[in-house]
Design an enzyme around this catalytic site. Structure first.
Site, PDB file in Angstrom:
ATOM      1  CE  LYS A 111      -4.250  -1.070  -0.379  1.00 60.13           C
ATOM      2  NZ  LYS A 111      -4.824  -2.055   0.538  1.00 60.13           N
ATOM      3  CE  LYS A 194      -7.099 -13.883  -8.192  1.00 56.83           C
ATOM      4  NZ  LYS A 194      -6.673 -12.621  -7.655  1.00 56.83           N
ATOM      5  CE  LYS A 197     -12.908  -4.453  -7.476  1.00 60.24           C
ATOM      6  NZ  LYS A 197     -12.025  -3.337  -7.178  1.00 60.24           N
TER       7      LYS A 197
END
Ligand code: TRP
Length: 331
Positions: A111, A194, A197
């Protein structure tokens, strides 16, 4: 009967990968366990959504999970922020969570690399909030994928640390719920293994996609010029089309195109046309339910309210006991 908790990210629509990979199993589990499924809206604040986006995301996720078969009569379905007890437990756990271990967490490191302009304390303490979500119900099973294993490990650390610190055996250790061989992997339309989104436009087929959108995406799926010799192994992108067909189409359909492939007579345009129709046949009832539920504000309100009430029973009990263990006592 085990107590199961799972948090659902409050962003993004459900795609077929989510459906076959997770939801289908949640649906089966809910009748055999004491399940708590909640929408993780506190967690979503780390990315600073606008109030309108926050609300519409939570609603969409709730609608899609209900449409996909999560049964609020069987499982306890609630919105995380309806349970402020979670926030209290999070605060208490943070007192015994160390900067070093939080900074070493892989998801945090990722992150701060991607979200450089917004490295907030919520990102750092994501694992303590997730631990609070799980141990607030003293759950033992958490149906999550490999990417959440480290968070679960940290949850066990925090639970054990609490027990040791106060010399109690109050919190059980939660472990990943393993679906084993039942897990169906849905590949992407872009030739990758896979469906997701974040892998780019057109890779994923969403439960709420309209038929014309599905046709367009499937027709654009990666393929090639076809085999030039009989009975060849399939390249990944082609394997993907076959494996989607295996999950969604009739066995005869799959066999028909397998034979065409093996005889070098396959026309991927025809195969994709058939696949698109089979996807549409599968998603249409789900999509209709999604559209129906989205209009039924009163039902959604009832589900969220009942869920919060049920979830509160165990959350309030845990917080009361934890407060006693810690030494907060009424005068
Ligand atoms: N971190 C999980 C994810 O990204 C979501 C989540 C939040 C969760 N709290 C949880 C999952 C508690 C299981 C249990 O998918």
């Amino acid at each position: 009967m085990e107590t199961v908790v799972s948090g659902i990210r409050s962003t993004g629509n459900l795609h077929l990968g989510n459906y076959f990979g997770a939801i289908q199993n949640f649906v089966k589990m809910q009748y055999e366990n004491n399940c708590y499924f909640f929408i993780a809206d506190y967690h979503s604040l780390t990315t600073h959504p606008t109030p309108a986006d926050l609300h519409s995301n939570v609603k969409q996720v709730l609608v899609e999970y209900l449409a996909a078969g999560i049964d609020p009569e069987a499982a306890t379905v609630y919105i995380q922020s309806d349970l402020p007890e979670v926030a209290e437990l999070y605060l208490l756990l943070n007192m015994n969570a160390y900067l070093g271990e939080l900074e070493r967490c892989t998801s945090f490191k990722e992150k701060i690399r991607k979200q450089t302009e917004n490295v907030n304390a919520g990102l750092l303490t994501y694992p303590t909030l997730m631990a609070a979500d799980i141990i607030i119900h003293r759950a033992t099973k958490v149906p999550v994928g490999k990417d959440q294993e480290q968070h679960l490990e940290m949850t066990r650390t925090f639970a054990n640390r609490f027990n040791r610190m106060y010399n109690v055996s109050y919190f059980p250790e939660p472990f990943a719920y393993n679906f084993g061989s039942e897990l169906i992997k849905i590949p992407g339309l872009d030739g990758s293994t896979k469906m997701g989104k974040s892998e780019g436009e057109g890779n994923a087929l969403f439960l709420a996609d309209a038929p014309e959108v599905i046709r367009k995406k499937v027709m654009r799926a990666v393929s090639d010029a076809g085999p030039t010799e009989p009975n060849q192994p399939k390249p990944q992108a082609i394997e993907n089309l076959f494996s989607l067909m295996k999950t969604l189409s009739k066995p005869e359909t799959l066999q028909f195109f397998e034979e065409k492939y093996n005889n070098c007579e396959i026309r991927y345009g025809d195969m994709k046309k058939q696949l698109a129709e089979d996807v549409i046949e599968f998603t249409t009832p789900l999509r209709e339910k999604i559209l129906d539920l989205a209009k039924n504000e009163e039902y959604l309100r009832k589900v969220a309210k009942n869920g919060a009430e049920k979830a509160k029973e165990s959350a309030v009990k845990t917080i009361k006991e934890v407060r006693e263990i810690i030494g907060f006592k009424p005068f």
